[in-house]
Structure formats: C-alpha cells, structure tokens
Design a protein around this motif. Structure first.
Motif, PDB file in Angstrom:
ATOM      1  N   UNK A  38       0.497  -1.554   0.016  1.00  0.00           N
ATOM      2  CA  UNK A  38      -0.394  -0.097  -0.144  1.00  0.00           C
ATOM      3  C   UNK A  38       0.946   1.086   0.239  1.00  0.00           C
ATOM      4  N   UNK A  39       0.275   2.439  -0.012  1.00  0.00           N
ATOM      5  CA  UNK A  39       1.317   3.207  -0.179  1.00  0.00           C
ATOM      6  C   UNK A  39       1.626   3.882   0.870  1.00  0.00           C
ATOM      7  N   UNK A  40       3.003   4.835   0.891  1.00  0.00           N
ATOM      8  CA  UNK A  40       3.294   5.357   2.091  1.00  0.00           C
ATOM      9  C   UNK A  40       2.853   5.968   3.239  1.00  0.00           C
ATOM     10  N   UNK A  41       1.927   5.678   3.968  1.00  0.00           N
ATOM     11  CA  UNK A  41       1.317   6.526   5.468  1.00  0.00           C
ATOM     12  C   UNK A  41       0.111   6.176   5.427  1.00  0.00           C
ATOM     13  N   UNK A  42      -0.464   4.347   4.579  1.00  0.00           N
ATOM     14  CA  UNK A  42      -1.829   4.446   4.804  1.00  0.00           C
ATOM     15  C   UNK A  42      -1.812   3.920   5.775  1.00  0.00           C
ATOM     16  N   UNK A  43      -0.837   3.013   6.972  1.00  0.00           N
ATOM     17  CA  UNK A  43      -1.457   2.357   7.994  1.00  0.00           C
ATOM     18  C   UNK A  43      -1.147   0.697   7.983  1.00  0.00           C
ATOM     19  N   UNK A  44      -0.307   0.395   7.133  1.00  0.00           N
ATOM     20  CA  UNK A  44       0.630  -0.739   6.992  1.00  0.00           C
ATOM     21  C   UNK A  44       1.586  -1.610   7.747  1.00  0.00           C
ATOM     22  N   UNK A  45       2.381  -0.573   9.136  1.00  0.00           N
ATOM     23  CA  UNK A  45       3.131  -0.361   9.812  1.00  0.00           C
ATOM     24  C   UNK A  45       1.710  -0.590  11.572  1.00  0.00           C
ATOM     25  N   UNK A  46       1.166   0.110  11.563  1.00  0.00           N
ATOM     26  CA  UNK A  46      -0.059   0.211  12.549  1.00  0.00           C
ATOM     27  C   UNK A  46      -0.932  -0.640  12.241  1.00  0.00           C
ATOM     28  N   UNK A  47      -1.200  -1.490  11.421  1.00  0.00           N
ATOM     29  CA  UNK A  47      -2.405  -2.603  10.389  1.00  0.00           C
ATOM     30  C   UNK A  47      -1.174  -3.783  11.016  1.00  0.00           C
ATOM     31  N   UNK A 236      -1.010  -6.222 -10.476  1.00  0.00           N
ATOM     32  CA  UNK A 236      -1.047  -5.726  -9.322  1.00  0.00           C
ATOM     33  C   UNK A 236      -0.888  -4.157  -9.469  1.00  0.00           C
ATOM     34  N   UNK A 237       0.048  -3.706 -10.251  1.00  0.00           N
ATOM     35  CA  UNK A 237       0.156  -2.209 -10.799  1.00  0.00           C
ATOM     36  C   UNK A 237      -1.019  -1.562 -11.254  1.00  0.00           C
ATOM     37  N   UNK A 238      -1.888  -2.652 -11.797  1.00  0.00           N
ATOM     38  CA  UNK A 238      -3.327  -2.297 -12.010  1.00  0.00           C
ATOM     39  C   UNK A 238      -4.304  -1.127 -11.329  1.00  0.00           C
ATOM     40  N   UNK A 239      -4.422  -2.144  -9.918  1.00  0.00           N
ATOM     41  CA  UNK A 239      -4.948  -2.352  -8.924  1.00  0.00           C
ATOM     42  C   UNK A 239      -3.859  -0.654  -8.146  1.00  0.00           C
ATOM     43  N   UNK A 240      -3.000  -0.742  -7.963  1.00  0.00           N
ATOM     44  CA  UNK A 240      -1.702   0.131  -6.599  1.00  0.00           C
ATOM     45  C   UNK A 240      -2.113   1.511  -7.721  1.00  0.00           C
ATOM     46  N   UNK A 241      -2.115   1.507  -9.009  1.00  0.00           N
ATOM     47  CA  UNK A 241      -1.830   2.947  -9.453  1.00  0.00           C
ATOM     48  C   UNK A 241      -4.096   3.307 -10.219  1.00  0.00           C
ATOM     49  N   UNK A 242      -4.533   2.651  -9.723  1.00  0.00           N
ATOM     50  CA  UNK A 242      -6.099   2.587  -9.248  1.00  0.00           C
ATOM     51  C   UNK A 242      -6.551   3.882  -8.727  1.00  0.00           C
TER      52      UNK A 242
END
Ligand SMILES: Nc1ncnc2c1ncn2[C@@H]1O[C@H](COP(=O)(O)OP(=O)(O)OP(=O)(O)O)[C@@H](O)[C@H]1O
Ligand SMILES: [Mg+2]
Length: 242
Positions: A38-47, A236-242
């Motif tokens: 996921x993009x930076x700052x979206x909450x990955x580390x928190x999750x 996967x890029x298609x979803x990431x850049x959506x």
C-alpha cells in the motif's frame, strides 16, 4: 487459520486532529506468505503492530489460533549499539526470563541460520547494512515464533543484498528449519511482493481498506523474467495505480 482480523478500525490523535488510519480491515492469514502492499502512510505498519498485539485497535476483533506467537522485524533500526550481535539476538529471550546461557545458545543457533556464524562478538556498527538486517531477522526468529512479521525488511538494502536476503528468507521458511509457519511482510515494492508472497493484500490510501487480494499461484523459485511473473506484476500495478 493462524490469525483472523475482522473490521479493524484505528485512529490516532483526538479532537480536531483525529486521523483515521485503518477503516475496517478484515483479513485471514493461514500458513502462507502474505504481503501487505500500500502507499506510504496508509497504515501498513500500524496494521502489523495491531496484528502483533503491540498496538490496540479502536474496534474490531483479532482471533489467533492457540499458541500462535510473533517475531517482529521492525521498519526502523532497533539494534542496541552497546550490545554485541549475540546479546542483541539473545535479548528478547532474556527479557522473557530465559536463562542467559540458554538464551545465548539459541541466539548463536539463529545467527548461524542467517549466515552470521563468527560475528557473535561484533557490535552492530561493525556490520554492513545487510548483515545488520540478518541480525534483525535472527532476533525475530530466536523467540521461535509461529508467525514472522516483517516491516519493509529489504527497503534499506542495496538491490543485490536485498535480492540475496529475500531468497534466503524464503529458503529458511520453505525448508522448515525454523518454527515459522506464516509470514506477513509489509512492502511497497510490487515486484518483491510477487516474488515472495502467496497472497498480496493491496490496501487503499489512508484511511486504509482492503482494495484487493491477489493470490499468486506461480511456482517457486520464481523467475522475475518469466512472462507469467510479469503478468502478475502488471495486474498488481493496475490496482496500485487505480
Ligand atoms: N503513534 C502514532 N501516533 C500518531 N499518529 C501515528 C502513529 N503511528 C502512526 N501514525 C499515523 O498513522 C498513519 C499511518 O502510519 P503507518 O506508519 O502505519 O503507515 P505506513 O503505511 O507504514 O507508512 P510507510 O509506508 O511510510 O512506512 C500516518 O499518517 C502516521 O502519521
Ligand atoms: Mg511503515
């Protein structure tokens, strides 16, 4: 299932400064390799921290199978510079009250597994970045966890070192020489996720929801140059850049 998350919601701050980070995340993790993308700052580390139980969700539930335990490789450097490599790795055991001699024996075993036999008495500053990251992995493994949680473990390494360590970690896991059954790795590297994971969980921007889960069925070891590999990457890029 090793871990099931249901409707995890998390905000930080309060009043006018309240920041919603996780917006109802549901996720099941079996004996598999899961990449959180996921993009930076979206909450990955928190999750990841919520999964490990070191941070509390505001609401939602986390159900773990009996006797599931976690080893954590953190995003930022956390080795203690005044302790030797051996003592850094032994520390989580000593903190749990394990006898010092036994803790060091275990630490030495896991240092060997990550290829650092002979470096027990070095200090972290005397190691290369790649070696330090191996120490971090050994320290996560020493508690003999069921699940290994890794937060961008390769993002600080040069490309060749990162690629070697990716292969070694996959080998350690697939060969069954460790106690690890499931791995969750945070990354924002699409190719890395496709190379390593069975399942890629793509998160939206903050507040994060699960955008899409992509199952990666490619046989291992995976070849980055193979057309099937590239097809998954493109998808996967298609979803990431959506
Ligand atoms: N302890 C905290 N107190 C207040 N805000 C926090 C705290 N931890 C994280 N945040 C905020 O939550 C959001 C998500 O942070 P988090 O570290 O989980 O993101 P991330 O997806 O891991 O980002 P990156 O890819 O940059 O590592 C950020 O906006 C951050 O400012
Ligand atoms: Mg992070």
């Amino acid at each position: 299932m090793l871990v099931s998350l249901r409707d995890i919601i998390k905000s930080f701050g309060g009043g006018l400064k309240v920041l919603r980070v996780l917006d109802g995340i549901s996720l099941d993790i079996a004996e598999e390799f899961v990449a959180l993308l996921g993009p930076s700052g979206c909450g990955k580390s928190t999750l990841l921290r919520i999964m490990a139980g070191v941070e509390r969700a505001d609401s939602g539930s986390i159900v773990t199978a009996p006797n599931v335990s976690f080893g954590f490789v953190f995003q930022s450097p956390t080795l203690l510079p005044w302790l030797t490599v051996l003592d850094n790795v032994a520390l989580p055991l000593i903190a749990k009250g394990v006898d010092k001699h036994l803790a060091r024996e275990k630490a030495s075993k896991y240092l060997s597994l990550v290829g650092l036999q002979g470096f027990e008495d070095f200090y972290p500053t005397e190691l290369s970045g790649g070696m330090r990251q191996r120490v971090n992995v050994a320290r996560a493994l020493v508690v003999e966890p069921t699940m290994l949680l890794m937060d961008e473990p390769f993002s600080q390494l040069d490309p060749l070192t990162a690629e070697a360590l990716r292969a070694e970690i996959l080998d350690l896991w697939l060969s069954g020489v460790t106690t690890v059954k499931g791995i969750v790795m945070v990354t924002h590297n699409v190719e890395e996720a496709v190379l390593m994971a069975d399942k890629i969980v793509i998160l939206t921007r903050r507040p994060a929801k699960v955008l899409k889960i992509v199952e990666v069925k490619l046989p291992r070891p995976r070849d980055r140059r193979h057309k099937d590999f590239q097809d998954v990457v493109d998808m996967v890029y298609e979803y990431v850049s959506a």
